[in-house]
Scaffold this active site. Structure first.
Site, PDB file in Angstrom:
ATOM      1  CG  ASP A 117       3.729   2.699  10.894  1.00 45.46           C
ATOM      2  OD1 ASP A 117       3.466   1.433  10.611  1.00 45.46           O
ATOM      3  OD2 ASP A 117       4.338   3.529  10.282  1.00 45.46           O
ATOM      4  CD  GLU A 118      -1.851   4.246  13.674  1.00 46.88           C
ATOM      5  OE1 GLU A 118      -3.068   3.718  13.297  1.00 46.88           O
ATOM      6  OE2 GLU A 118      -0.789   4.273  12.863  1.00 46.88           O
TER       7      GLU A 118
ATOM      8  CB  SER B  93      -0.996  -0.048   1.104  1.00 48.16           C
ATOM      9  OG  SER B  93      -1.488  -1.125   1.146  1.00 48.16           O
ATOM     10  CB  THR B  94       3.569   2.352   2.013  1.00 51.78           C
ATOM     11  OG1 THR B  94       3.125   2.022   3.484  1.00 51.78           O
ATOM     12  CG2 THR B  94       4.670   3.456   2.179  1.00 51.78           C
TER      13      THR B  94
ATOM     14  CB  SER C 248       4.225   4.032   5.631  1.00 47.40           C
ATOM     15  OG  SER C 248       3.387   4.567   6.713  1.00 47.40           O
TER      16      SER C 248
ATOM     17  CB  THR D  17      -2.900  -3.593   8.437  1.00 43.08           C
ATOM     18  OG1 THR D  17      -1.384  -3.820   8.024  1.00 43.08           O
ATOM     19  CG2 THR D  17      -2.910  -1.847   8.376  1.00 43.08           C
TER      20      THR D  17
ATOM     21  CE1 TYR E 231      -1.567  -5.114   4.644  1.00 43.66           C
ATOM     22  CE2 TYR E 231      -1.065  -4.774   2.464  1.00 43.66           C
ATOM     23  CZ  TYR E 231      -1.214  -4.186   3.730  1.00 43.66           C
ATOM     24  OH  TYR E 231      -1.212  -2.788   4.002  1.00 43.66           O
TER      25      TYR E 231
ATOM     26  N   GLY F 229       0.567  -3.973  11.742  1.00 44.56           N
ATOM     27  CA  GLY F 229       0.736  -3.109  10.712  1.00 44.56           C
ATOM     28  C   GLY F 229       0.330  -1.885  10.825  1.00 44.56           C
TER      29      GLY F 229
ATOM     30  CE  LYS G  11       1.569  -4.430   6.339  1.00 44.66           C
ATOM     31  NZ  LYS G  11       1.919  -3.442   5.228  1.00 44.66           N
TER      32      LYS G  11
END
EC number: 4.1.3.3
Length: 297
Positions: free
Chosen positions: A191-192, A47-48, A208, A167, A137, A189, A165
């Site tokens: 980051d936060e 995606s990134t 990302s 997310t 994913y 997946g 993965k």
């Protein structure tokens, strides 16, 4: 089979030039930048990486260039997912040929495929990957495919699947997956919630924002291994301040702009229909780039 894939993997951006063509020189610099900042591996063409606004040929070119720059230095995962099974298979075969360590594929989207059709899609890609482990994913917010826990359990036990993965913000489900599959390589997946994902059972992450501050995420891993929750939380908070800004600017274009100010990416543009960063955010992004460069040393 996939235990060596654990770690902090940057979801690689794909640089473009002013004419919207692949910027191969910037791509090579970005790969080297990630290697230099101590990342464990790269997740390429996801995606990134704006995979779904690229042609199949362009996606293959990206895989080839990344392999030339990084094969044997860090772990390489090729995201080969397409809506078309045949195109996914073609990319999987290319990943094998270029020397990637694993392939990955998002659940096929847009059309309302049955779950058995999803399984058949993965089986076909795994066959074309010729022995490379598959990283399933799961990203329901973008794919629109909402897998149940039972369906996830089925996918990750298909022959040839070595990792997931995940997310999703559902940390309860993350823990359930880890409990059910203690040997599965499991990536956080989002980051936060990286630190929280690790505590819920993830082995590492694919993200990302690792492209610009991968050392912070490595610091979180180190702190948690040492039982230092306070340091891990402090680092996560610093990462999330950056993420707050990137959400305002648009994550991918914001990241590219920061990397432009770091002299890594020549042109900070995403491929259309993505637009450029609003000029009002440029001073903040430039200040962020300077802060991160100083922090990295």
């Amino acid at each position: 089979m996939a235990t060596n894939l654990r770690g902090v993997m940057a979801a690689l951006l794909t640089p473009f030039d002013q004419q919207q063509a692949l910027d191969k020189a910037s791509l090579r610099r970005l790969v080297q930048f990630n290697i230099q900042q101590g990342i464990d591996g790269l997740y390429v063409g996801g995606s990134t990486g704006e995979a779904f606004v690229q042609s199949l040929s362009e996606r293959e070119q990206v895989l080839e260039i990344v392999a030339e720059e990084a094969k044997g230095k860090i772990k390489l995962i090729a995201h080969v997912g397409c809506v078309s099974t045949a195109e996914s298979q073609q990319l999987a075969a290319s990943a094998k040929r270029y020397g990637f360590d694993a392939v990955s594929a998002v659940t096929p989207f847009y059309y309302p495929f049955s779950f058995e059709e999803h399984c058949d899609h993965y089986r076909a890609i795994i066959d074309s990957a010729d022995g490379l482990p598959m990283v399933v994913y799961n990203i329901p917010a973008l794919s629109g495919v909402k897998l149940s826990l039972d369906q996830i359990n089925t996918l990750v036990t298909l022959p040839g699947v070595g990792a997931l993965k995940q997310t999703s913000g559902d940390l309860y489900q993350m823990e359930q997956i880890r409990r059910e599959h203690p040997d599965l390589v499991l990536y956080n997946g989002y980051d936060e919630i990286f630190a929280s994902g690790l505590l819920a059972g993830a082995d590492g992450g694919i993200g990302s924002t690792y492209n610009i501050m991968g050392w912070r995420y490595q610091g979180i891993v180190k702190a948690l291994k040492e039982g230092d929750i306070q340091t891990a939380q402090k680092l996560q908070t610093e990462c999330n301040k950056v993420i707050d800004l990137l959400i305002k600017t648009g994550v991918f274009r914001g990241l590219k702009t920061v990397l432009h100010y770091m002299d890594v990416v020549s042109v900070p543009l995403c491929r259309k229909p993505f637009g450029p960063v609003d000029e009002k955010y440029l001073p903040e992004l430039k200040a962020l780039a300077q802060q991160l460069m100083q922090e990295r040393g």
